[in-house]
Scaffold this motif. Sequence first.
Motif: not given
Length: 361
Positions: A158-171
């Motif tokens: 459900s994430a949109r955008g590179a920054e949101a996806l990077r945050k999902c990966a770090e979480d």
Amino acid sequence: MERNIARLRARLDGLGVTLRPHLKTSKSVDAARRVMNTPAGPATVSTLLEAEQFVAAGVRDIIYAVGIAPSKLPQVLALRAQGADIAVVLDTVEQAEAVALASRQAGSRIPALIEIDCDGHRSGVRPDDKQRLLDIGRALASGAELRGVLTHAGGSYSARGAEALRKCAEDERRSVVDAAAILREAGLACPVLSVGSTPTAHSATDLTGVTEVRAGVFVFFDLVMAGVGVCQVDDIALSVLATVIGHQREKGWILVDAGWMALSQDRGTRKQDVDQGYGVVCDITGQPCADLVVADANQEHGIITVRPGSGGVLPDLAIGDRVRILPNHACATGAQHRSYHVVRGTSDQVEAEWPRFGGWQ
């Protein structure tokens, strides 16, 4: 497909982690052999039927990545008796006790990973729930083997955008690192830290502490992944070949012989910025036709129209012309079929036919 595999391999090699591909997407031995590191694995499966099929084909290193039910432990033990190292996943003390009991009774320590909830998407133990983690770990230690911790960032879809996806990966990464620290501080071994989803696998910039990444749909990609932003439509390696069987010109319809029995009923792009209907329509070479989608689907009929509000033009397709339809969800569309016909690039020459299996248990 080959390009998609090479892309993720290179990415994970650069981050120093092992790829443990999820084979539920292809459910094909031929496809699996092209994505695994070795003929023996490692691999991830979502059903014990998959495990049985891949063990029969020589795969030996498998995680059954769905919460284990006690009634399935005899199947797990039977596969382990064939020489396969199959690990199970759990997130409750009750499951851990059942695995430990079955291990003691069989005289074989079943390895298990504790599932961690990294984003509230589905199942798992919160990484800061120290007591629950320790209770599960100690229950496993009474007869089974604590192999490690595992998580899946399902919220990344459900994430949109590179920054949101990077945050999902770090979480995702942080959740298993924190959970493993709790277990290790209590003297419980935790050798494996397993993370994975296709969006986070392509977005992570730091995987410190992680030992392996699981991902599946990246092999073929699909319209949902394109909508998330981790691939382009040109990366989608799976399509359904359909034939024009009629027209309803006054309605702006072209009818094809591929309905939801061929495409699946998955409408995963409906909640994304661009609704792709039941699939994007391409010409015979796989080139998308501008704003042409399967807008509706009956069991055996697909209805092709111009995307509403797009200003596109319905192409002049004759009865018998063929089109390729790109799927919303590669796993669901693949599940409708018995085999893959393998072509290279824009060629229509079938180089091979790869059997796939279906079913659930």
